[in-house]
Design a protein around this motif. Structure first.
Motif, PDB file in Angstrom:
ATOM      1  N   ILE A  28       4.317 -38.690   8.292  1.00 26.29           N
ATOM      2  CA  ILE A  28       4.720 -39.257   9.564  1.00 26.29           C
ATOM      3  C   ILE A  28       4.673 -40.772   9.424  1.00 26.29           C
TER       4      ILE A  28
ATOM      5  N   GLN B 240       3.785 -34.585  17.011  1.00 30.42           N
ATOM      6  CA  GLN B 240       5.086 -34.461  16.352  1.00 30.42           C
ATOM      7  C   GLN B 240       6.191 -34.106  17.329  1.00 30.42           C
TER       8      GLN B 240
ATOM      9  N   THR C 286      13.447 -37.144  13.389  1.00 30.13           N
ATOM     10  CA  THR C 286      13.323 -36.073  12.399  1.00 30.13           C
ATOM     11  C   THR C 286      14.487 -36.150  11.429  1.00 30.13           C
TER      12      THR C 286
ATOM     13  N   GLN D  75       8.376 -43.266  15.655  1.00 30.37           N
ATOM     14  CA  GLN D  75       7.783 -42.530  14.548  1.00 30.37           C
ATOM     15  C   GLN D  75       8.852 -41.648  13.921  1.00 30.37           C
ATOM     16  N   SER D  76       8.629 -41.298  12.668  1.00 34.97           N
ATOM     17  CA  SER D  76       9.607 -40.472  11.958  1.00 34.97           C
ATOM     18  C   SER D  76       8.875 -39.503  11.042  1.00 34.97           C
TER      19      SER D  76
ATOM     20  N   MET E 188       9.759 -39.457  18.268  1.00 34.46           N
ATOM     21  CA  MET E 188       9.717 -38.955  16.888  1.00 34.46           C
ATOM     22  C   MET E 188      11.126 -38.709  16.358  1.00 34.46           C
TER      23      MET E 188
ATOM     24  N   THR F 256      -1.283 -37.362  15.435  1.00 32.10           N
ATOM     25  CA  THR F 256       0.024 -37.753  15.949  1.00 32.10           C
ATOM     26  C   THR F 256       0.739 -36.563  16.568  1.00 32.10           C
TER      27      THR F 256
END
Length: 419
Positions: free
Chosen positions: A159, A4, A11, A167-168, A9, A2
């Motif tokens: 992730i 990042q 965060t 995504q996180s 993404m 993945t």
């Protein structure tokens, strides 16, 4: 692998999987402390009417420690309009054989302090109050109608792949996604579970007689039948029944179901009218082998689940929330890593004994109260008589039901959350 650095993404410091009442409460506590938090919530946005439109038609009897936590989170103010004091807990053992009358014992909160045991609040009201609070916290991102699709390990944290395409990543991931916890399974933490041959039927009723703030739990061979006060002349029902019969009751028309309900209530509340929806919840117990892993923690029913007896479920889960939130807030104030393994080991150690003892007690009580054994019926009668006639024992039982054997987390004592 993945990426990042993907623009999709998110965060955060903490990401919580599961928007049940415990997950919402943890997000509210962390958000109040300005900890950047993501809450992934499978449920849709709030209904307008917490009675008629709610998906969850249950209520929760919150003890004072839990109310203190919700107050510290800024959510209790949104519950007060619908909160009903619980002043007396009445346990009833039905007559058997030549007995003419039931035996019963009252646990009256006024015997040990000036406050009620707690307050009964509809779960839908709790959810609305917590969601409203999250909307006021700039450090919390609350994604509704969203679920976890994937959970992938990385050196900086897990992730999380979401159903909305985002995504996180976060220093700490918390599983708050229920008994069958997809996040627990994705991490590989084992658990043991055992079902009961029972289903809990839940509903609301209106009645002509006042409930006088008395919660009544009557023991039948198939399980307890509990009347819990709500605002005005209303009560919530938790009717534990043998599963095959419960399924039949749940599909009956309102008239037939209300007739069966009246037979259980035995005229205690006068004329009775059903309102809102009915629900049915299979009863089981579960205990996770661990409450943590690397950069991962479990809370509430993702870590443990109890049969619905003695109002332990959510109150036990909120102690998880209080302990974990305190550790994370202290760690954040020190500008330290929120996924630190020592912190997670401390959390696990702090919760396991309390959870194990409550689970063992709830399992034992459910088996003890839910049977037709003449011997155990007599033992229940003798026990109720002893409690009724010996005040120190009665007071001890009331106090032990309200506190943890390892002490009360500070966020449950009335302490404010400090940033």
């Amino acid at each position: 692998m993945t990426d990042q650095n993907s623009p999709a993404m998110l965060t955060n410091q903490v990401q919580i999987i599961g928007g049940g009442l415990a997950g919402l409460s943890l997000a509210a506590a962390l958000g109040t402390a300005d900890i950047k938090t993501l809450l992934v919530d499978l449920e849709p946005p709030l209904p307008e009417d917490p009675y008629q439109d709610a998906k969850d038609n249950r209520t929760t009897a919150l003890i004072q420690n839990s109310i203190n936590l919700l107050n510290a989170c800024g959510a209790w103010v949104g519950c007060q309009e619908y909160a009903t004091a619980l002043s007396v807990m009445r346990i009833v053992n039905l007559p058997r054989g030549k007995q003419k009358y039931p035996s019963s014992t009252d646990f009256d909160s006024r015997e040990i302090n000036d406050s009620p045991f707690g307050f009964n609040v509809p779960n839908a009201v709790l959810r609305r109050a917590l969601c409203t609070r999250l909307s006021e916290l700039p450090s919390v991102t609350h994604l509704t109608s969203t679920k976890m699709e994937t959970l992938e390990s990385s050196k900086n944290g897990y992730i999380l792949g979401l159903s909305n395409g985002q995504q996180s990543i976060a220093e700490l991931t918390v599983g708050a996604d229920g008994k069958n916890s997809p996040s627990r399974k994705a991490i590989g933490i084992k658990s043991m579970s055992w079902p009961y041959p029972q289903t809990a039927i839940t509903c609301y009723i209106e009645h002509s007689k006042p409930h006088q703030n008395i919660s009544t739990e009557t023991h039948y061979p198939a399980g307890p039948f509990t009347l819990v006060p709500m605002m005005g002349k209303r009560s919530s029902i938790v009717w534990v029944e043998e599963t095959a019969l419960a399924k039949k009751l749940l599909v009956q028309d309102d008239e037939s179901f209300t007739k069966a309900l009246k037979e259980k209530i035995k005229g205690r509340l006068g004329t009775v009218k059903l309102f809102g929806k009915r629900g049915g919840f299979p009863i089981s117990a579960m205990l996770s082998n661990s409450f943590h892993d690397q950069r991962f923690a479990l809370i509430a029913e993702a870590a443990h689940a109890l049969p619905p007896i003695a109002a332990q479920g959510l109150n036990l889960s909120l102690r998880d929330v209080a302990v974990l939130a305190e550790l994370l807030i202290d760690q954040n104030n020190k500008r330290s890593d929120l996924g630190d393994i020592q912190l997670l080991e401390d959390y696990d150690r702090a919760r396991r004994f309390d959870v194990f003892t409550r689970l063992a007690a709830a399992d034992g009580l459910n088996r003890f109260a839910s049977n037709d054994s003449a011997i155990l019926h007599k033992v229940r009668d003798l026990g109720l008589s002893a409690v009724r006639n010996f005040a120190p024992l009665r007071h001890f039982m009331m106090k032990s039901g309200m506190t943890s054997p390892l002490g009360t987390p500070s966020l449950m004592t009335g302490k404010e959350i400090k940033k």
